[in-house]
Design a protein around this motif. Structure first.
Motif, PDB file in Angstrom:
ATOM      1  N   ARG A  55      -7.115  -4.682 -22.728  1.00 58.98           N
ATOM      2  CA  ARG A  55      -7.910  -3.481 -22.444  1.00 58.98           C
ATOM      3  C   ARG A  55      -9.333  -3.908 -22.113  1.00 58.98           C
ATOM      4  NH1 ARG A  55      -8.985  -0.105 -26.140  1.00 58.98           N
ATOM      5  NH2 ARG A  55      -8.303  -1.197 -28.012  1.00 58.98           N
ATOM      6  N   VAL A  56      -9.893  -3.267 -21.095  1.00 61.49           N
ATOM      7  CA  VAL A  56     -11.252  -3.602 -20.650  1.00 61.49           C
ATOM      8  C   VAL A  56     -12.048  -2.314 -20.529  1.00 61.49           C
ATOM      9  CG1 VAL A  56     -12.631  -4.840 -18.926  1.00 61.49           C
ATOM     10  CG2 VAL A  56     -10.235  -5.493 -19.299  1.00 61.49           C
ATOM     11  N   ASN A  57     -13.075  -2.167 -21.323  1.00 65.99           N
ATOM     12  CA  ASN A  57     -13.922  -0.978 -21.293  1.00 65.99           C
ATOM     13  C   ASN A  57     -15.390  -1.385 -21.250  1.00 65.99           C
ATOM     14  OD1 ASN A  57     -11.981   1.383 -21.706  1.00 65.99           O
ATOM     15  ND2 ASN A  57     -11.384   0.048 -23.403  1.00 65.99           N
ATOM     16  N   ALA A  58     -16.236  -0.434 -20.937  1.00 66.95           N
ATOM     17  CA  ALA A  58     -17.675  -0.714 -20.906  1.00 66.95           C
ATOM     18  C   ALA A  58     -18.419   0.316 -21.750  1.00 66.95           C
ATOM     19  CB  ALA A  58     -18.203  -0.676 -19.478  1.00 66.95           C
ATOM     20  N   ILE A  59     -19.506  -0.126 -22.335  1.00 63.51           N
ATOM     21  CA  ILE A  59     -20.425   0.765 -23.042  1.00 63.51           C
ATOM     22  C   ILE A  59     -21.740   0.754 -22.277  1.00 63.51           C
ATOM     23  CG2 ILE A  59     -21.803   1.034 -25.148  1.00 63.51           C
ATOM     24  CD1 ILE A  59     -19.390  -0.172 -26.647  1.00 63.51           C
ATOM     25  N   GLU A  60     -22.291   1.947 -22.093  1.00 63.28           N
ATOM     26  CA  GLU A  60     -23.568   2.079 -21.382  1.00 63.28           C
ATOM     27  C   GLU A  60     -24.623   2.532 -22.387  1.00 63.28           C
ATOM     28  OE1 GLU A  60     -22.478   5.103 -18.616  1.00 63.28           O
ATOM     29  OE2 GLU A  60     -21.517   3.723 -17.236  1.00 63.28           O
ATOM     30  N   PRO A  61     -25.332   1.580 -23.000  1.00 64.71           N
ATOM     31  CA  PRO A  61     -26.338   1.995 -23.991  1.00 64.71           C
ATOM     32  C   PRO A  61     -27.542   2.625 -23.311  1.00 64.71           C
ATOM     33  CG  PRO A  61     -25.789  -0.352 -24.211  1.00 64.71           C
ATOM     34  CD  PRO A  61     -25.246   0.120 -22.893  1.00 64.71           C
ATOM     35  N   GLY A  62     -28.142   3.598 -23.975  1.00 70.15           N
ATOM     36  CA  GLY A  62     -29.449   4.092 -23.546  1.00 70.15           C
ATOM     37  C   GLY A  62     -30.502   3.147 -24.096  1.00 70.15           C
ATOM     38  N   ALA A  63     -31.633   3.679 -24.477  1.00 73.17           N
ATOM     39  CA  ALA A  63     -32.697   2.843 -25.028  1.00 73.17           C
ATOM     40  C   ALA A  63     -32.310   2.369 -26.426  1.00 73.17           C
ATOM     41  CB  ALA A  63     -33.988   3.644 -25.090  1.00 73.17           C
ATOM     42  N   VAL A  64     -32.329   1.070 -26.632  1.00 76.33           N
ATOM     43  CA  VAL A  64     -31.985   0.513 -27.944  1.00 76.33           C
ATOM     44  C   VAL A  64     -33.251  -0.099 -28.549  1.00 76.33           C
ATOM     45  CG1 VAL A  64     -30.493  -1.038 -29.232  1.00 76.33           C
ATOM     46  CG2 VAL A  64     -29.652   0.010 -27.108  1.00 76.33           C
ATOM     47  N   ILE A 122      -7.329   3.858 -24.577  1.00 83.84           N
ATOM     48  CA  ILE A 122      -8.589   3.905 -23.822  1.00 83.84           C
ATOM     49  C   ILE A 122      -8.729   2.593 -23.059  1.00 83.84           C
ATOM     50  CG2 ILE A 122     -11.095   4.135 -23.963  1.00 83.84           C
ATOM     51  CD1 ILE A 122     -10.723   5.739 -26.515  1.00 83.84           C
ATOM     52  N   ASN A 123      -8.702   2.684 -21.753  1.00 86.90           N
ATOM     53  CA  ASN A 123      -8.735   1.473 -20.921  1.00 86.90           C
ATOM     54  C   ASN A 123      -9.408   1.784 -19.586  1.00 86.90           C
ATOM     55  OD1 ASN A 123      -8.245  -1.180 -20.249  1.00 86.90           O
ATOM     56  ND2 ASN A 123      -6.075  -0.902 -19.805  1.00 86.90           N
ATOM     57  N   GLY A 124     -10.309   0.925 -19.169  1.00 80.89           N
ATOM     58  CA  GLY A 124     -10.980   1.103 -17.876  1.00 80.89           C
ATOM     59  C   GLY A 124     -12.062   2.165 -17.900  1.00 80.89           C
ATOM     60  N   GLN A 125     -12.583   2.471 -19.108  1.00 80.25           N
ATOM     61  CA  GLN A 125     -13.588   3.535 -19.228  1.00 80.25           C
ATOM     62  C   GLN A 125     -14.996   2.961 -19.418  1.00 80.25           C
ATOM     63  OE1 GLN A 125     -12.517   6.732 -18.701  1.00 80.25           O
ATOM     64  NE2 GLN A 125     -10.665   5.554 -18.257  1.00 80.25           N
ATOM     65  N   CYS A 126     -15.964   3.662 -18.885  1.00 81.76           N
ATOM     66  CA  CYS A 126     -17.372   3.292 -19.056  1.00 81.76           C
ATOM     67  C   CYS A 126     -18.028   4.422 -19.838  1.00 81.76           C
ATOM     68  CB  CYS A 126     -18.045   3.106 -17.693  1.00 81.76           C
ATOM     69  SG  CYS A 126     -17.169   1.897 -16.663  1.00 81.76           S
ATOM     70  N   ILE A 127     -18.354   4.151 -21.076  1.00 79.49           N
ATOM     71  CA  ILE A 127     -18.754   5.216 -22.001  1.00 79.49           C
ATOM     72  C   ILE A 127     -20.237   5.088 -22.347  1.00 79.49           C
ATOM     73  CG2 ILE A 127     -18.344   6.154 -24.324  1.00 79.49           C
ATOM     74  CD1 ILE A 127     -15.446   4.966 -24.003  1.00 79.49           C
ATOM     75  N   ALA A 128     -21.006   6.128 -22.049  1.00 80.65           N
ATOM     76  CA  ALA A 128     -22.433   6.112 -22.387  1.00 80.65           C
ATOM     77  C   ALA A 128     -22.615   6.331 -23.882  1.00 80.65           C
ATOM     78  CB  ALA A 128     -23.173   7.185 -21.605  1.00 80.65           C
ATOM     79  N   VAL A 129     -23.448   5.513 -24.484  1.00 78.15           N
ATOM     80  CA  VAL A 129     -23.850   5.702 -25.878  1.00 78.15           C
ATOM     81  C   VAL A 129     -25.369   5.815 -25.813  1.00 78.15           C
ATOM     82  CG1 VAL A 129     -23.813   4.705 -28.215  1.00 78.15           C
ATOM     83  CG2 VAL A 129     -21.864   4.357 -26.679  1.00 78.15           C
ATOM     84  N   ASP A 130     -25.840   7.010 -25.455  1.00 78.72           N
ATOM     85  CA  ASP A 130     -27.244   7.151 -25.037  1.00 78.72           C
ATOM     86  C   ASP A 130     -27.876   8.461 -25.499  1.00 78.72           C
ATOM     87  OD1 ASP A 130     -25.998   9.006 -23.453  1.00 78.72           O
ATOM     88  OD2 ASP A 130     -26.907   8.343 -21.578  1.00 78.72           O
ATOM     89  N   SER A 131     -27.271   9.104 -26.480  1.00 78.62           N
ATOM     90  CA  SER A 131     -27.830  10.355 -27.007  1.00 78.62           C
ATOM     91  C   SER A 131     -27.918  11.459 -25.951  1.00 78.62           C
ATOM     92  CB  SER A 131     -29.223  10.095 -27.607  1.00 78.62           C
ATOM     93  OG  SER A 131     -29.674  11.216 -28.297  1.00 78.62           O
TER      94      SER A 131
END
Ligand code: HXC
Length: 251
Positions: free
Chosen positions: A178-187, A231-240
């Protein structure tokens, strides 16, 4: 201890978000391997992780160099005998308008962020994942689909990372990868945000309380867990929610 016995490799694991992911997954029982360009920083982080009772090792690696990346994948397998999770976290960045961005400046960031993610994913696929399955999590950015001043290089690279995430997921899913991405906001307290803070002053992003590396690490924990098995192939924002705040009214 949901990751007891599992081995994880985190690029750029010596500082910031990568270090936070190393600490969090290590605290869940994972054997941690980190790599980056700066050995001194890596060794300090390994000592800190080991001090917290985490099994941790480090190797210098420039992810732009395919030979170095292959050597790093082989080293993890030699040390831990397995590889369950790859976190492609290493990234280069600096704020520059296109008018001030040299050809080499653009190329450097794309080489690190996009080509480096490809290099490490392919090396780990060949060395282990294709015969054993596993999880890849790419740390991307919530930049896709918009124009991002000062970030032409990083935004283009991260859009490429998102595309690569989807293609790897489709090509490799039958092998249990499985390959997914996380898109962080400001950390908070990271090199990326420290460097970008000045150009971002006054924007909605600057007004939002930044999240911590642990918030990103918890999303990684979920994505690599069996709870996320579909969950596979998803780019999920973690950015509030900053990425979907199109009107920027600051309510
Ligand atoms: C303009 C710059 C520059 C700057 C480097 N360059 N810094 N141009 N403004 N501040 C140009 C150089 O002039 C050179 O081009 C080219 O980039 C390569 O620079 P080098 O120093 O030779 O390359 P190298 O040492 O390989 O890497 C440079 C670097 C790296 C990419 C800047 O040191 C780096 O990334 N450091 C910071 C890491 C970091 O902050 N990571 C977090 C990423 S955060 P010329 O033409 O002169 O040869 C992230 C997401 C953020 O990715 C999301 C926030 C919302």
């Amino acid at each position: 201890m949901s990751l007891r016995g599992k081995a994880v490799l985190i690029t750029g694991g010596g500082t910031g978000v990568g270090k936070g992911i190393a600490k969090h997954l290590g605290a869940l029982g994972a054997k941690v391997a980190i790599c980056s360009r700066k050995n001194e920083i890596l060794q300090a982080t390994v000592a800190e992780l080991q001090g917290a009772g985490i099994q941790a090792i480090a190797q210098e690696c420039d992810i732009r160099d395919p030979a170095a990346v292959e050597a790093t994948a082989a080293w993890v397998l030699e040390q831990y005998g397995r590889l369950d999770v790859l976190v492609n976290n290493a990234a280069g960045n600096f704020p520059a308008l296109i008018a001030d961005l040299s050809y080499n400046g653009f190329k450097t960031v794309v080489d690190i962020d996009l080509n480096g993610t490809f290099n490490m994913s392919k090396a780990c696929y060949e060395a282990w994942f294709k015969n054993h399955g596993g999880n890849i999590v790419n740390i991307s950015a919530p930049f896709e689909g918009a124009g991002i001043p000062y970030q032409a290089h990083a935004a283009a690279a991260k859009a490429g990372v998102n595309s690569l995430t989807r293609t790897c997921a489709v090509e490799w899913r039958k092998q249990g990868i499985r390959v997914n991405a996380i898109e962080p906001g400001a950390v908070d307290n990271t090199a990326g945000v420290d460097r970008l803070a000045a150009p971002l002053t006054g924007s909605t992003l600057a007004d939002v309380a930044p999240c911590t590396p642990t918030d990103i690490a918890k999303a990684v924990e979920f994505l690599v867990s069996d709870d996320a098995v579909f969950i596979n192939g998803q780019c999920i924002a973690v950015d509030s929610g900053t990425g979907v705040d199109l009107l920027k009214l600051n309510l």
